[in-house]
Design an enzyme around this catalytic site. Structure first.
Site, PDB file in Angstrom:
ATOM      1  N   CYS A   6      -6.050   1.771   5.409  1.00  0.00           N
ATOM      2  CA  CYS A   6      -6.549   0.450   5.812  1.00  0.00           C
ATOM      3  C   CYS A   6      -6.066   0.106   7.052  1.00  0.00           C
ATOM      4  O   CYS A   6      -5.203   0.848   7.771  1.00  0.00           O
ATOM      5  CB  CYS A   6      -6.389  -0.851   4.767  1.00  0.00           C
ATOM      6  SG  CYS A   6      -4.449  -1.320   4.884  1.00  0.00           S
ATOM      7  N   HIS A  31       0.728  -1.076  -0.085  1.00  0.00           N
ATOM      8  CA  HIS A  31      -0.152   0.079   0.000  1.00  0.00           C
ATOM      9  C   HIS A  31       0.785   1.437  -0.002  1.00  0.00           C
ATOM     10  O   HIS A  31       1.990   1.310   0.309  1.00  0.00           O
ATOM     11  CB  HIS A  31      -0.995  -0.089   1.141  1.00  0.00           C
ATOM     12  CG  HIS A  31      -2.047  -1.120   1.015  1.00  0.00           C
ATOM     13  ND1 HIS A  31      -3.187  -1.078   1.751  1.00  0.00           N
ATOM     14  CD2 HIS A  31      -2.109  -1.999   0.199  1.00  0.00           C
ATOM     15  CE1 HIS A  31      -3.923  -2.080   1.457  1.00  0.00           C
ATOM     16  NE2 HIS A  31      -3.461  -2.561   0.489  1.00  0.00           N
ATOM     17  N   CYS A  60      -2.117  -0.486   7.289  1.00  0.00           N
ATOM     18  CA  CYS A  60      -1.311   0.874   7.246  1.00  0.00           C
ATOM     19  C   CYS A  60      -1.651   1.391   8.376  1.00  0.00           C
ATOM     20  O   CYS A  60      -0.712   2.156   9.029  1.00  0.00           O
ATOM     21  CB  CYS A  60      -1.767   1.567   5.959  1.00  0.00           C
ATOM     22  SG  CYS A  60      -1.449   0.636   4.438  1.00  0.00           S
ATOM     23  N   GLU A 100       1.012   3.998   1.847  1.00  0.00           N
ATOM     24  CA  GLU A 100       1.226   4.495   3.128  1.00  0.00           C
ATOM     25  C   GLU A 100       2.649   3.447   3.422  1.00  0.00           C
ATOM     26  O   GLU A 100       3.532   3.958   4.166  1.00  0.00           O
ATOM     27  CB  GLU A 100       0.247   4.143   4.215  1.00  0.00           C
ATOM     28  CG  GLU A 100      -0.967   5.049   3.881  1.00  0.00           C
ATOM     29  CD  GLU A 100      -1.953   4.258   3.014  1.00  0.00           C
ATOM     30  OE1 GLU A 100      -1.663   3.596   2.017  1.00  0.00           O
ATOM     31  OE2 GLU A 100      -3.409   4.322   3.433  1.00  0.00           O
TER      32      GLU A 100
HETATM   33  N1  LIG Z   1      -5.271   3.732   1.941  1.00  0.00           N
HETATM   34  C1  LIG Z   1      -4.997   2.851   0.897  1.00  0.00           C
HETATM   35  C2  LIG Z   1      -5.860   2.068   0.186  1.00  0.00           C
HETATM   36  C3  LIG Z   1      -5.839   1.113  -0.719  1.00  0.00           C
HETATM   37  N2  LIG Z   1      -4.472   1.156  -1.215  1.00  0.00           N
HETATM   38  C4  LIG Z   1      -4.367   0.228  -2.331  1.00  0.00           C
HETATM   39  C5  LIG Z   1      -4.514  -1.218  -2.211  1.00  0.00           C
HETATM   40  C6  LIG Z   1      -4.967  -1.525  -3.580  1.00  0.00           C
HETATM   41  O1  LIG Z   1      -3.927  -1.634  -4.442  1.00  0.00           O
HETATM   42  C7  LIG Z   1      -5.766  -0.607  -3.862  1.00  0.00           C
HETATM   43  C8  LIG Z   1      -7.260  -0.723  -3.073  1.00  0.00           C
HETATM   44  O2  LIG Z   1      -7.685  -2.032  -4.061  1.00  0.00           O
HETATM   45  P1  LIG Z   1      -9.176  -2.402  -3.551  1.00  0.00           P
HETATM   46  O3  LIG Z   1      -9.003  -3.298  -2.511  1.00  0.00           O
HETATM   47  O4  LIG Z   1      -9.878  -1.385  -3.049  1.00  0.00           O
HETATM   48  O5  LIG Z   1      -9.703  -2.766  -4.978  1.00  0.00           O
HETATM   49  O6  LIG Z   1      -5.277   0.555  -3.279  1.00  0.00           O
HETATM   50  C9  LIG Z   1      -3.342   1.978  -0.576  1.00  0.00           C
HETATM   51  O7  LIG Z   1      -2.494   1.814  -1.073  1.00  0.00           O
HETATM   52  N3  LIG Z   1      -3.618   2.856   0.307  1.00  0.00           N
HETATM   53 ZN   LIG Z   2      -3.161  -0.187   3.527  1.00  0.00          ZN
END
Ligand SMILES: Nc1ccn([C@H]2C[C@H](O)[C@@H](COP(=O)(O)O)O2)c(=O)n1
Ligand SMILES: [Zn+2]
Length: 193
Positions: free
Chosen positions: A125, A99, A128, A101
């Protein structure tokens, strides 16, 4: 008139003209700059569904880490999966993607990120959130909270509240910050000229 006197008079009038020159008014403020940096980093993401960027800033308004969501080093963007609803869980991106973060924290260019603020496109999430808390970051400024109903994100808030990490949503002053290489005011200095 004496030539020196003419030059001196010209110099004086130029100096008084100079005094009228004030700073630009349309510069971006610190918050816009940091959130825009997070958004720019997100443009590097290969994730087809969500491109997220993060930017960590210290108390002196210095950027100490930037990251975006992507595959770990050595895990090819072309070989590792980007799908979510795959037949086998082993083929889903969730097992592999780092992710934004996490990458921003691990990419830090300072000894630590204690008392820093993290700017992020999407609310962190739970995984993170744990890293944010453990690394000593004390403030989260996020753009979107669209996943807020999911347990992961409810858990993040529970942890932030318990740990005293402040979080708030960034509302942009301008919807658009443009970067145009060819339109720069100093374009006469660009390499093609
Ligand atoms: N705060 C966040 C939330 C999500 N991500 C990234 C992780 C995945 O690559 C994408 C989200 O995917 P999804 O599960 O919603 O299809 O975004 C992040 O880096 N930071
Ligand atoms: Zn995360």
């Amino acid at each position: 008139m004496d030539i020196n006197l003419v030059e001196d008079t010209e110099k004086l009038s130029l100096e008084s003209e100079d005094k009228k020159i004030t700073k630009r008014k349309d510069y971006i403020d610190w918050r816009e700059y940091f959130m825009a940096t997070a958004f720019l980093a997100a443009k590097r993401s290969k994730d087809p569904s969500y491109q997220v960027g993060a930017c960590i800033v210290n108390k002196e308004n210095k950027i100490v880490g930037v990251g975006y969501n992507g595959m770990p080093i050595g895990c090819s963007d072309d070989e590792f999966p980007w799908g979510k609803d795959t037949l086998s869980k082993l083929d889903s991106k969730f097992l592999y993607v780092c992710h934004a973060e996490m990458n921003a924290i691990l990419n830090k260019n300072s000894a630590d990120v204690k008392d820093c603020t993290i700017y992020v496109g999407l609310f962190p999430c739970n995984e993170c959130a744990k890293m944010i808390i453990q690394s000593g970051i004390t403030e989260v400024i996020y753009f979107s909270d669209e996943k807020r109903h999911k347990p992961k994100y409810i858990a993040s808030k529970k942890m932030f509240n318990a740990a005293g990490v402040k979080y708030w949503q960034y509302i942009p002053k301008n919807d658009k910050i443009e970067i145009t290489f060819s339109g720069a005011a100093w374009q006469n200095m660009s390499p093609s000229k």
